[in-house]
Motif scaffolding. Structure first.
Motif, PDB file in Angstrom:
ATOM      1  N   LYS B   3       0.838  -1.196   0.000  1.00 18.14           N
ATOM      2  CA  LYS B   3       0.000   0.000   0.000  1.00 18.14           C
ATOM      3  C   LYS B   3       0.881   1.257   0.000  1.00 18.14           C
ATOM      4  CE  LYS B   3      -4.301   1.320   2.087  1.00 18.14           C
ATOM      5  NZ  LYS B   3      -5.039   1.351   3.349  1.00 18.14           N
ATOM      6  N   LEU B   4       1.899   1.208   0.844  1.00 17.04           N
ATOM      7  CA  LEU B   4       2.834   2.344   0.927  1.00 17.04           C
ATOM      8  C   LEU B   4       3.489   2.604  -0.418  1.00 17.04           C
ATOM      9  CD1 LEU B   4       4.844   2.085   4.247  1.00 17.04           C
ATOM     10  CD2 LEU B   4       3.648   4.088   3.341  1.00 17.04           C
ATOM     11  N   ASP B  93      20.180   9.445   5.972  1.00 18.28           N
ATOM     12  CA  ASP B  93      20.022   9.483   7.433  1.00 18.28           C
ATOM     13  C   ASP B  93      18.563   9.517   7.860  1.00 18.28           C
ATOM     14  OD1 ASP B  93      22.636   9.790   6.960  1.00 18.28           O
ATOM     15  OD2 ASP B  93      22.953  11.490   8.304  1.00 18.28           O
ATOM     16  N   ARG B  94      17.778  10.237   7.090  1.00 18.79           N
ATOM     17  CA  ARG B  94      16.359  10.352   7.446  1.00 18.79           C
ATOM     18  C   ARG B  94      15.674   8.995   7.417  1.00 18.79           C
ATOM     19  NH1 ARG B  94      13.530  13.497   3.559  1.00 18.79           N
ATOM     20  NH2 ARG B  94      15.389  13.545   2.281  1.00 18.79           N
ATOM     21  N   PHE B  95      16.130   8.158   6.469  1.00 22.71           N
ATOM     22  CA  PHE B  95      15.502   6.844   6.328  1.00 22.71           C
ATOM     23  C   PHE B  95      15.745   5.964   7.548  1.00 22.71           C
ATOM     24  CE2 PHE B  95      15.785   6.880   1.396  1.00 22.71           C
ATOM     25  CZ  PHE B  95      15.028   8.028   1.394  1.00 22.71           C
ATOM     26  N   LEU B  96      16.872   6.222   8.210  1.00 22.46           N
ATOM     27  CA  LEU B  96      17.251   5.352   9.315  1.00 22.46           C
ATOM     28  C   LEU B  96      16.287   5.455  10.488  1.00 22.46           C
ATOM     29  CD1 LEU B  96      21.081   5.988   9.233  1.00 22.46           C
ATOM     30  CD2 LEU B  96      19.903   3.923   8.550  1.00 22.46           C
ATOM     31  N   GLN B 100      10.510   1.548   8.482  1.00 20.21           N
ATOM     32  CA  GLN B 100      10.416   0.655   7.328  1.00 20.21           C
ATOM     33  C   GLN B 100      11.827   0.257   6.900  1.00 20.21           C
ATOM     34  OE1 GLN B 100       8.055  -0.799   5.647  1.00 20.21           O
ATOM     35  NE2 GLN B 100       6.265   0.100   6.628  1.00 20.21           N
ATOM     36  N   GLY B 101      11.916  -0.809   6.126  1.00 19.27           N
ATOM     37  CA  GLY B 101      13.226  -1.234   5.647  1.00 19.27           C
ATOM     38  C   GLY B 101      13.869  -0.154   4.796  1.00 19.27           C
ATOM     39  N   GLN B 105      12.390   1.859   1.429  1.00 16.43           N
ATOM     40  CA  GLN B 105      12.216   3.317   1.370  1.00 16.43           C
ATOM     41  C   GLN B 105      12.941   3.906   0.176  1.00 16.43           C
ATOM     42  OE1 GLN B 105      12.616   5.584   5.047  1.00 16.43           O
ATOM     43  NE2 GLN B 105      12.791   3.619   6.095  1.00 16.43           N
ATOM     44  N   VAL B 106      14.135   3.357  -0.100  1.00 14.61           N
ATOM     45  CA  VAL B 106      14.905   3.848  -1.244  1.00 14.61           C
ATOM     46  C   VAL B 106      14.103   3.637  -2.528  1.00 14.61           C
ATOM     47  CG1 VAL B 106      16.980   3.514  -2.618  1.00 14.61           C
ATOM     48  CG2 VAL B 106      17.126   3.483  -0.149  1.00 14.61           C
TER      49      VAL B 106
END
Lengths: 268, 259
Positions: B3-4, B93-96, B100-101, B105-106
């Motif tokens: 969904k995301l 860094d924001r993804f960390l 979510q994995g 996210q990438v």
């Protein structure tokens, strides 16, 4: 004139900084040389009955030279400084300089190509010459062929730089440059024989290629080198190449003048 | 999670449709790029009638499968191709801190919707090839075709992840990486058996392009009826393991470069 020459020298030195990029370029070019040679080798080996449009030595030499001088003849080397000039307003600086806008960027692009080629071509040519038969880059049959090759290569570099700059100027003033650029790239790549040498073309496309400037960029020099185009024909083609170069320069000069007159400075 | 992804997919399309003229121009330009690839094969087979025993339609099938996989990645997994940008400017860094994995996210960051035209074109070429090939269809053939297409998507995904993990070490995009993706794509447009031994071995056992559109192709065009050839695309899953592993290791040692 002195100012332009000095600028050329300056750009040569600046571009020499990008030596690691050149190393990556050498690997890429060697890979593609090997790939294309093996592809054509497979075609030639499995069609012994068919008369090939180019003899094997000319073809291998063609493929090697194409990779060695890739940076000279590549139809479009993107210059971000030029393309973003409209958006960030730097165009204003260019307008107050005493130097001519077109000539200045022409020299900048020329220097980029010359350095990129000088850094890459020598190792590629040496490797090509050292390899054994089906892969060998041959020497030109006579000195005459070599001279025609050199002359045509210089004209080719001057011509393609002018064309590349013209495309930049046209696209600078449009919202999205990708459409025009890739249409130009496709036509140029096909008709300069980057993907397939012109002798392999169907007849009607050969005819079309004779009316376009692109054959003088990527096809004529490499075939003149191996004698696939003989010296007599080469001399006439040199004149054609010269005419196209002059036309491209004049057209580029005029179009840049027109474009600058219309330009609106935004941003700051 | 799906969904995301669909949500970010929609957002990406909305962004791109904001610039309508640009979007249209861009779509047209996709046609041009693809045409040059297609032209090579058509022009060469205009002069020659086979390459190491493969006919033009067999080559086109081979070609369409590899381009399908590449275009699929360029469309839906574009983010991983541009991974170096995230490392360079520190936005990784924001993804960390998100639940979510990282890899997921990438993938959500960038979807290049116009590249969908390349997928469509590769499918058109595939249909042209299939119509002209005179295939005795059976369930095995259908399975092998689907497996080939899946494997093609997976191998490029694996390669993109592998080159992305290389960014952790160099903090910059590596130009040579194009050799394995773009170069590999060019090379694998033809059945790899046309190349010399060394190349065949390398692209069978190190980077398994051969298992995508060569070994299964042999089964598909009835050159062999060995079931192993039919199932060989599954081996690409094994290739994915080191790719994903190297990304995980890279992530563990990640030091932020941005501010």
């Amino acid at each position: 004139m002195r100012a332009y020459l000095n600028y050329f020298k300056l750009r040569l030195i600046t571009n020499l900084q990008y030596r690691s990029a050149a190393l990556a370029g050498i690997f890429t070019q060697l890979f593609f040389a090997a790939l294309y040679i093996m592809l054509y080798l497979a075609l030639y080996e499995s069609n012994t009955g068919v008369k090939a449009p180019m003899d094997w030595n000319s073809l291998v030499t063609y493929l090697w030279l194409q990779q060695a001088f890739f940076a000279i003849t590549y139809p479009y080397l993107r210059d971000n400084e030029l393309l973003s000039m409209i958006q960030n307003g730097n165009l204003a600086y260019e307008l107050i300089r005493p130097q001519n806008f077109f000539l200045k960027f022409y020299i900048k692009m020329l220097a980029e190509r010359v350095v990129a080629t000088l850094l890459r071509c020598i190792p590629i040519i040496i490797i090509g010459m050292l390899l054994p038969y089906p892969y060998k880059l041959c020497l030109p049959p006579t000195l005459g062929n070599f001279l025609v090759f050199m002359g045509s290569l210089i004209l080719s570099c001057l011509l393609v730089t002018a064309l590349s700059l013209i495309v930049h100027i046209i696209t600078m003033f449009t919202i999205d440059s990708r459409g025009i650029t890739s249409a130009y790239m496709m036509i140029a790549e096909v008709f300069m024989g980057i993907v397939v040498p012109i002798p392999f073309f169907p007849l009607w496309m050969k005819k079309v290629s004779e009316y376009l400037p692109f054959r003088f960029i990527g096809d004529f020099p490499y075939r003149a080198y191996s004698g696939n185009i003989d010296i007599m024909e080469g001399k006439t083609l040199l004149i054609g190449s010269f005419i196209w170069m002059t036309l491209a320069l004049i057209f580029g000069y005029l179009i840049s003048k027109y474009a600058l007159k219309k330009a609106v400075i935004q941003g700051g | 999670m799906v969904k995301l992804y669909i949500n970010s997919f929609k957002n990406n399309i909305k962004i791109q449709l904001e610039y309508k003229a640009s979007f249209i121009m861009n779509s047209i330009s996709q046609l041009f790029v693809f045409f040059t690839y297609y032209f090579v094969i058509i022009a060469l087979f205009n002069k020659f009638d086979n390459i190491k025993g493969f006919s033009v339609y067999e080559v086109l099938l081979c070609f369409s499968i590899i381009h399908f996989g590449f275009a699929f990645n360029e469309t839906f997994f574009r983010g991983i191709d541009k991974f170096e940008d995230l490392v360079i400017d520190g936005s990784l860094d924001r993804f960390l801190v998100r639940p979510q994995g990282i890899l997921f996210q990438v993938l959500c960051t960038k979807i290049d919707f116009v590249k969908i035209f390349r997928i469509l074109q590769s499918l058109v070429v595939m249909i042209i090839a299939l119509v002209n090939l005179d295939i005795h269809w059976n369930i095995g053939k259908v399975i092998v075709l689907i497996l080939m297409m899946m494997a093609s998507v997976l191998i490029f995904f694996g390669l993109f992840v592998l080159t992305a993990s290389y960014c952790f070490i160099t903090i910059q995009g590596l130009e040579v990486k194009n050799l394995f993706t773009d170069g590999g794509k060019n090379l694998a447009q033809y059945p790899i058996s046309i190349y010399r031994k060394g190349i065949v071995i390398f692209f069978t056992f190190i980077i398994p392009y051969g298992f995508i559109n060569y070994y299964p192709l042999l089964y598909f065009v009835d050159r062999t009826d060995n079931m192993l050839y039919m199932l060989s695309p599954l081996l690409v899953f094994i290739f994915l393991i080191p790719c994903l592993l190297s990304f995980k290791i890279g992530m563990k040692h990640y030091n932020s470069a941005g501010s």
